[in-house]
Each structure stands twice: as structure tokens, then as C-alpha cells.
Design a protein around this motif. Structure first.
Motif, mmCIF file in Angstrom:
data_model
loop_
_atom_site.group_PDB
_atom_site.id
_atom_site.type_symbol
_atom_site.label_atom_id
_atom_site.label_comp_id
_atom_site.label_asym_id
_atom_site.label_seq_id
_atom_site.Cartn_x
_atom_site.Cartn_y
_atom_site.Cartn_z
ATOM 1 N N ALA A 110 0.819 -1.205 0.000
ATOM 2 C CA ALA A 110 0.000 0.000 0.000
ATOM 3 C C ALA A 110 0.859 1.263 0.000
ATOM 4 O O ALA A 110 0.544 2.237 -0.697
ATOM 5 C CB ALA A 110 -0.933 0.000 1.208
ATOM 6 N N THR A 111 1.953 1.259 0.756
ATOM 7 C CA THR A 111 2.814 2.439 0.821
ATOM 8 C C THR A 111 3.410 2.768 -0.533
ATOM 9 O O THR A 111 3.411 3.926 -0.975
ATOM 10 C CB THR A 111 3.934 2.214 1.856
ATOM 11 N N ASP A 112 3.935 1.750 -1.215
ATOM 12 C CA ASP A 112 4.521 1.964 -2.543
ATOM 13 C C ASP A 112 3.450 2.424 -3.535
ATOM 14 O O ASP A 112 3.706 3.308 -4.362
ATOM 15 C CB ASP A 112 5.179 0.678 -3.041
ATOM 16 N N LEU A 113 2.298 1.819 -3.444
ATOM 17 C CA LEU A 113 1.226 2.168 -4.373
ATOM 18 C C LEU A 113 0.729 3.601 -4.144
ATOM 19 O O LEU A 113 0.527 4.366 -5.094
ATOM 20 C CB LEU A 113 0.064 1.178 -4.221
ATOM 21 N N LEU A 114 0.582 3.994 -2.883
ATOM 22 C CA LEU A 114 0.109 5.339 -2.576
ATOM 23 C C LEU A 114 1.142 6.399 -2.962
ATOM 24 O O LEU A 114 0.783 7.497 -3.406
ATOM 25 C CB LEU A 114 -0.243 5.448 -1.092
ATOM 26 N N ALA A 115 2.423 6.072 -2.786
ATOM 27 C CA ALA A 115 3.465 7.020 -3.194
ATOM 28 C C ALA A 115 3.415 7.244 -4.706
ATOM 29 O O ALA A 115 3.577 8.378 -5.186
ATOM 30 C CB ALA A 115 4.838 6.490 -2.776
ATOM 31 N N TRP A 116 3.180 6.172 -5.450
ATOM 32 C CA TRP A 116 3.023 6.305 -6.905
ATOM 33 C C TRP A 116 1.769 7.109 -7.243
ATOM 34 O O TRP A 116 1.789 7.986 -8.122
ATOM 35 C CB TRP A 116 2.943 4.911 -7.526
ATOM 36 N N PHE A 117 0.680 6.838 -6.533
ATOM 37 C CA PHE A 117 -0.586 7.522 -6.791
ATOM 38 C C PHE A 117 -0.452 9.030 -6.561
ATOM 39 O O PHE A 117 -0.998 9.823 -7.338
ATOM 40 C CB PHE A 117 -1.667 6.944 -5.878
ATOM 41 N N ASP A 118 0.269 9.412 -5.532
ATOM 42 C CA ASP A 118 0.428 10.832 -5.251
ATOM 43 C C ASP A 118 1.102 11.565 -6.404
ATOM 44 O O ASP A 118 0.814 12.736 -6.669
ATOM 45 C CB ASP A 118 1.241 11.028 -3.965
ATOM 46 N N TYR A 143 -6.197 4.815 -1.659
ATOM 47 C CA TYR A 143 -5.681 3.489 -2.010
ATOM 48 C C TYR A 143 -6.608 2.800 -3.014
ATOM 49 O O TYR A 143 -6.151 2.199 -3.995
ATOM 50 C CB TYR A 143 -5.542 2.612 -0.764
ATOM 51 N N THR A 144 -7.902 2.891 -2.771
ATOM 52 C CA THR A 144 -8.865 2.262 -3.673
ATOM 53 C C THR A 144 -8.746 2.829 -5.078
ATOM 54 O O THR A 144 -8.735 2.089 -6.065
ATOM 55 C CB THR A 144 -10.300 2.479 -3.140
ATOM 56 N N GLN A 145 -8.630 4.155 -5.180
ATOM 57 C CA GLN A 145 -8.447 4.768 -6.485
ATOM 58 C C GLN A 145 -7.097 4.396 -7.079
ATOM 59 O O GLN A 145 -6.971 4.168 -8.291
ATOM 60 C CB GLN A 145 -8.562 6.286 -6.376
ATOM 61 N N ALA A 146 -6.079 4.290 -6.230
ATOM 62 C CA ALA A 146 -4.725 4.005 -6.704
ATOM 63 C C ALA A 146 -4.632 2.638 -7.360
ATOM 64 O O ALA A 146 -4.036 2.492 -8.432
ATOM 65 C CB ALA A 146 -3.736 4.098 -5.541
ATOM 66 N N ILE A 147 -5.204 1.619 -6.738
ATOM 67 C CA ILE A 147 -5.064 0.279 -7.305
ATOM 68 C C ILE A 147 -5.890 0.135 -8.578
ATOM 69 O O ILE A 147 -5.502 -0.569 -9.516
ATOM 70 C CB ILE A 147 -5.403 -0.811 -6.258
ATOM 71 N N MET A 148 -7.020 0.861 -8.650
ATOM 72 C CA MET A 148 -7.773 0.869 -9.906
ATOM 73 C C MET A 148 -6.995 1.601 -10.989
ATOM 74 O O MET A 148 -6.948 1.162 -12.146
ATOM 75 C CB MET A 148 -9.143 1.516 -9.690
ATOM 76 N N ASP A 149 -6.365 2.726 -10.625
ATOM 77 C CA ASP A 149 -5.567 3.478 -11.591
ATOM 78 C C ASP A 149 -4.404 2.662 -12.120
ATOM 79 O O ASP A 149 -4.086 2.705 -13.309
ATOM 80 C CB ASP A 149 -5.034 4.761 -10.948
ATOM 81 N N LEU A 150 -3.751 1.931 -11.226
ATOM 82 C CA LEU A 150 -2.606 1.120 -11.643
ATOM 83 C C LEU A 150 -3.024 0.104 -12.692
ATOM 84 O O LEU A 150 -2.349 -0.079 -13.712
ATOM 85 C CB LEU A 150 -1.992 0.412 -10.435
ATOM 86 N N GLY A 151 -4.155 -0.563 -12.442
ATOM 87 C CA GLY A 151 -4.633 -1.543 -13.405
ATOM 88 C C GLY A 151 -5.086 -0.930 -14.714
ATOM 89 O O GLY A 151 -4.980 -1.550 -15.770
ATOM 90 N N ALA A 152 -5.581 0.295 -14.655
ATOM 91 C CA ALA A 152 -6.107 0.942 -15.853
ATOM 92 C C ALA A 152 -5.022 1.602 -16.698
ATOM 93 O O ALA A 152 -5.196 1.764 -17.910
ATOM 94 C CB ALA A 152 -7.150 1.991 -15.464
#
Length: 353
Positions: free
Chosen positions: A10-18, A183-192
Motif C-alpha cells: 500500500a505504501t509503494d502504491l500510494l506514493a506512486w498515486f500521489d 488506495y482504492t483509487q490508486a489500485i484501480m488506476d494502476l490496473g487501468a
């Protein structure tokens, strides 16, 4: 030292999302339950770029849940027309009505009550509660399934119950206690955007270091494909009856089958049946064969042959049938029509603008 894999993920994913996530989607401003719910339902089977104009038009006409509940079905289906999978729109409409009847006009914040509404399953309920209220609930839409399948190297089609059960366990384990909406938006964004179906952009992925599929060269094989099944082809003849005023005869489809409840064109199984049906509906002189086309559904292909009957004169019985109506350009535009039928009418000069 034990590493908390959930927090590392989650930390790595959120850092990317930011830095790289999508922060300006229309349902994020404001990110209330109604807008999140509408976007989640629209995004089922549909890309973000396609959904955005539909979402803006929908909330422009029906800005609140109470507005949706009070709208008539034709208005809802007209706003949905072109998105496909029309049962989603009917479920939205009925769920809004239930919320007015039973939940003071709001989507409930209780998970079980929310998931009990028509068209809201476990993942959609989780997305609403996580994004609109910051509550810790996992999601598992198609993009998340792809991310988790590759990250954990899970074989088997994600739609199979045993595989989906494992994916839910991983989805829950990775969901953090804080910043759940992001986080929820981040993991959807990563997949999209990065972990896409073909040719994923692993070089930019914040999770690549721990991804089994990336490590083992399995990104092309995972997720496993759904077992293939031959798609049958069905045929129909669509009757385009147009009167002297260029109005078209539309028929509301029944409650069962595809396009249920939408306004469409009368149909017949063959040309002889089409002539008989047309003669029962109106006085006709001749027919013009229009260009045939194929519309692909998830479970079959529909081969359509349109026949144009110009200068048709309606039989009086049509006026007494609520499932039949002559419509001009403006009336057609305001009704819910299947996308291929709308395209067919748009291709005929004088039918629609």
C-alpha cells in the motif's frame, strides 16, 4: 525482521498515486456516495474515457439520488443509451427508489444494507464506502483482479470461484487502515494505466520489484484467459417504418431478453415475416433493404438486416397499443434506444440530427 507486506504494498502504491494517479476525475469532485456509486456502475465493462461524458450528462440531468429515484425509466435509459448492459441502469433506478423508501433518500453506510441493493455487489459496496466515507473495505473489480493476479502469480481464470476467493483474501490483506479512498483509487488506476491487459508498462510500476508475473515473465499469461466457447450468430430483420412526416415506428421491448424495456424497432425472423409484420402495423407499398450490420453481445453475435418501409400509413390499432409509438427526431433523442438501433436511425437522413 518481518516485513508488513500489506503496508509495503500500500505504501509503494500510494506514493506512486500521489505523483501519477488520477486526481481530477469528475466523480472525485465532490466524491460523495451518489457520484461514486454512479461512476462505479458505469465503469463496469466500460473504459474511463468512454464513461466521463455519460457521467457528466447523467449528473447534469439527475444530480442527486432523489432526482434519479423520481425520474421515469425512459429518462434514465435515454441518459444511459450507448453504454450498454442496460440492466445496470434499471438496477440504479430501482436502488435509488429503495433508498428513498427505506433509507431516507441516502445510500446506506452499512455494508450489508448497501450490498443488498439491486446491482450493488461486494466490490461496488466496498468502493462506495471506501471512497465516499473512508471506511476500510476492499474492492475487487477487473483492474484490481489483474493487478493482484500478476503480483501474486495466481493461475486460473479470475472469474472462477476458487480463484476469486483467493483474490479477495489478497485484496483485504493489502487494503491499508488509512487513506483507504486514495488506495482504492490508486489500485484501480494502476490496473487501468500501467498493469493493462496487453503489454503492461512494468518499468513504471511501483510494485514491479515484488511482482511474481514480472519476475517470472508471466505478464502475457496472467490473468489466465477464460476458457473459450464458440459464440453463436443469430439473425433478425429490423423494420424501419417511416410515415409521410418522417416519424419512425418504435416498439418497447418486453421485460425479458436483451434490451429489455428499451424502445427499439419491430423485428421479424426473416423477410417474409417482416412483410407480414409490417402489413399488420401499417399500410405499405414497398421496402428498401438497408446495409446489414453485426452487433456483438457478450454471449452471441446478432446479424441485423434492416428494411425501410417509407411513407407507411399507420393502422388505427397502433394508437391503442402503449408499446408502439410514432416518434419524430426529438422524441427519439429523448428515449432509451439500443446503441446499434440509434446508430441505424442516425444513418438515415431526416431521422435524427
Amino acid at each position: 525482521m518481518t516485513v508488513d507486506t500489506r503496508n509495503a504494498f500500500a505504501t509503494d502504491l500510494l506514493a506512486w498515486f500521489d505523483r501519477h494517479g488520477r486526481h481530477d476525475l469528475p466523480w472525485q469532485h465532490p466524491r460523495d456516495a451518489y457520484r461514486v456509486w454512479l461512476s462505479e456502475v458505469m465503469l463496469q465493462q466500460t473504459q474511463v474515457t468512454t464513461v466521463i461524458p455519460y457521467f457528466l450528462r447523467f449528473v447534469g440531468t439527475l444530480p442527486t439520488l432523489r432526482d434519479l429515484a423520481a425520474a421515469d425509466e425512459d429518462t434514465v435509459l435515454a441518459l444511459w443509451s450507448g453504454l450498454g448492459y442496460y440492466r445496470r441502469a434499471r438496477f440504479l433506478h430501482r436502488a435509488a427508489q429503495i433508498c428513498v423508501e427505506q433509507h431516507q433518500g441516502e445510500l446506506p453506510r452499512d455494508f450489508d444494507a448497501l450490498a443488498a441493493l439491486p446491482g450493488i455487489g461486494r466490490s461496488t459496496a466496498g468502493a462506495i464506502l471506501a471512497q465516499a466515507h473512508g471506511l476500510r473495505f476492499p474492492i475487487l473489480d477487473g483492474n484490481v483482479k489483474r493487478v493482484l493476479t500478476r503480483y501474486h502469480g495466481i493461475h486460473g481464470h479470475p472469474g472462477q470461484s476458487a480463484v476469486e476467493k483467493v483474490l479477495w483474501q489478497h485484496a483485504d490483506a493489502h487494503t491499508p487502515d488509512e487513506r483507504v479512498a486514495d488506495y482504492t483509487q490508486a489500485i484501480m488506476d494502476l490496473g487501468a494505466t500501467l498493469c493493462v491487459r496487453s503489454r503492461p508498462l512494468c518499468s513504471g510500476c511501483p510494485l514491479a520489484a515484488g511482482c511474481v508475473a514480472h519476475r517470472d515473465g508471466l505478464t502475457a499469461q496472467l490473468p489466465s484467459a477464460k476458457p473459450s466457447k464458440a459464440i453463436p450468430t443469430r439473425s433478425t430483420v429490423m423494420l424501419v417504418l417511416r410515415d409521410a412526416n418522417k416519424r419512425v415506428l418504435l416498439e418497447r421491448r418486453g421485460p425479458q431478453g436483451v434490451w429489455s424495456g428499451l424502445w427499439s424497432l419491430p423485428e421479424a425472423t426473416d423477410h417474409d415475416g417482416a412483410w407480414r409484420a409490417a402489413q399488420q402495423l401499417a399500410r405499405i407499398d414497398d421496402a428498401q433493404a438497408l446495409a446489414p450490420f453485426i452487433h456483438v453481445f457478450s454471449h452471441y453475435r446478432l446479424q441485423v438486416e434492416p428494411l425501410l418501409f417509407d411513407d407507411a400509413t399507420a393502422h388505427r390499432a397502433i394508437a391503442d397499443n402503449p408499446s408502439l409509438r410514432w416518434c419524430d427526431t426529438g422524441e427519439i433523442a429523448a428515449l432509451g434506444l439500443p446503441a446499434p438501433v440509434r446508430s441505424l436511425l442516425q444513418s438515415l437522413q431526416g431521422i435524427m440530427q
